[in-house]
Design a protein around this motif. Sequence first.
Motif, PDB file in Angstrom:
ATOM      1  N   HIS A   5      -0.980   3.339   2.189  1.00 21.32           N
ATOM      2  CA  HIS A   5      -1.446   2.479   1.106  1.00 21.32           C
ATOM      3  C   HIS A   5      -0.802   2.943  -0.188  1.00 21.32           C
ATOM      4  N   ALA A   6       0.155   2.176  -0.649  1.00 26.60           N
ATOM      5  CA  ALA A   6       0.945   2.565  -1.826  1.00 26.60           C
ATOM      6  C   ALA A   6       0.062   2.786  -3.049  1.00 26.60           C
ATOM      7  N   GLU A   7      -1.034   2.018  -3.156  1.00 28.99           N
ATOM      8  CA  GLU A   7      -1.891   2.120  -4.353  1.00 28.99           C
ATOM      9  C   GLU A   7      -2.634   3.456  -4.423  1.00 28.99           C
ATOM     10  N   LYS A   8      -2.588   4.234  -3.352  1.00 30.04           N
ATOM     11  CA  LYS A   8      -3.255   5.545  -3.359  1.00 30.04           C
ATOM     12  C   LYS A   8      -2.373   6.633  -3.967  1.00 30.04           C
ATOM     13  N   LYS A  32      -0.080   8.110  -7.103  1.00 30.02           N
ATOM     14  CA  LYS A  32       0.137   8.028  -8.559  1.00 30.02           C
ATOM     15  C   LYS A  32       1.338   8.889  -8.949  1.00 30.02           C
ATOM     16  N   TRP A  67      -3.026  10.236 -13.186  1.00 30.76           N
ATOM     17  CA  TRP A  67      -3.794   9.174 -12.532  1.00 30.76           C
ATOM     18  C   TRP A  67      -3.362   7.779 -12.955  1.00 30.76           C
ATOM     19  N   THR A  95      -0.465   6.141 -13.802  1.00 32.69           N
ATOM     20  CA  THR A  95       0.736   5.380 -13.411  1.00 32.69           C
ATOM     21  C   THR A  95       0.898   5.352 -11.893  1.00 32.69           C
ATOM     22  N   PRO A  96       1.024   4.158 -11.313  1.00 33.51           N
ATOM     23  CA  PRO A  96       1.278   4.098  -9.869  1.00 33.51           C
ATOM     24  C   PRO A  96       2.648   4.706  -9.556  1.00 33.51           C
ATOM     25  N   TYR A 131       4.342   3.834  -6.824  1.00 26.02           N
ATOM     26  CA  TYR A 131       5.118   2.681  -6.311  1.00 26.02           C
ATOM     27  C   TYR A 131       4.790   1.464  -7.160  1.00 26.02           C
ATOM     28  N   GLN A 132       5.790   0.884  -7.802  1.00 25.02           N
ATOM     29  CA  GLN A 132       5.545  -0.294  -8.633  1.00 25.02           C
ATOM     30  C   GLN A 132       6.349  -1.475  -8.102  1.00 25.02           C
ATOM     31  N   ASP A 133       6.186  -1.794  -6.854  1.00 27.79           N
ATOM     32  CA  ASP A 133       6.892  -2.863  -6.135  1.00 27.79           C
ATOM     33  C   ASP A 133       8.410  -2.702  -6.082  1.00 27.79           C
TER      34      ASP A 133
END
Length: 176
Positions: free
Chosen positions: A160-163, A165, A169, A171-172, A174-176
């Motif tokens: 799960h890419a959203e997990k 940072k 905390w 900045t993700p 993975y940003q597509d």
Amino acid sequence: MEVLDYILDRRSIRRFSDQKIDSETIKAILTAAMYAPSAVNLQPWHFVVIDHWPMMEKIMEIHPHARMLQTASHAVVVCGDLQLQHDDGYWVVDCGAATQNLLLAAHSLGLGSCWVGIHPREERRTAFSRLLSLPSHVLPFALVALGYAEEQKPRPERFHAEKVKRNGWKTPFYQD
Ligand SMILES: Cc1cc2nc3c(=O)[nH]c(=O)nc-3n(C[C@H](O)[C@H](O)[C@H](O)COP(=O)(O)O)c2cc1C
């Protein structure tokens, strides 16, 4: 098979065949557990191997989610030693690492396994300590059921890419 595949393909197995695990294989699995990392390399663990059916039955009586022992060849109770741990609470992390090594080694040797939780539930810890006659400084951490799998489970999607940072905390990673 690659190590990464073993990690991703390990699943909790709860139905086993009649085939018994031989003692060399049990030793190989326990060896892998003992090669886990531990704080200050203190290795604060002990392993109680269960290979006696009446004992399996007793465990199923004291643990509400251990029915897979009905068909398991062996079980291992991973225990932590309060007198050997580095500092308060380290036994839990160290035993977690040992338990995961044990599961992965079992999978790599063609076995199925299932982690059955004991710690941190006080009532389970007390029941296992009594059943296994553990000394007071040795605490049961987890039970691992072992056997030759009689069920197959596909690899689920768990990345799960959203997990993830980046540098904190906010900045993700993975940003597509
Ligand atoms: C701390 C812990 C406690 C668990 N306790 C049980 C249990 O009591 N009974 C059981 O059947 N599975 C138990 N499991 C296994 C989990 O249900 C299983 O790991 C989870 O559903 C993910 O599935 P997988 O192992 O196939 O990837 C436990 C796992 C962990 C890490």
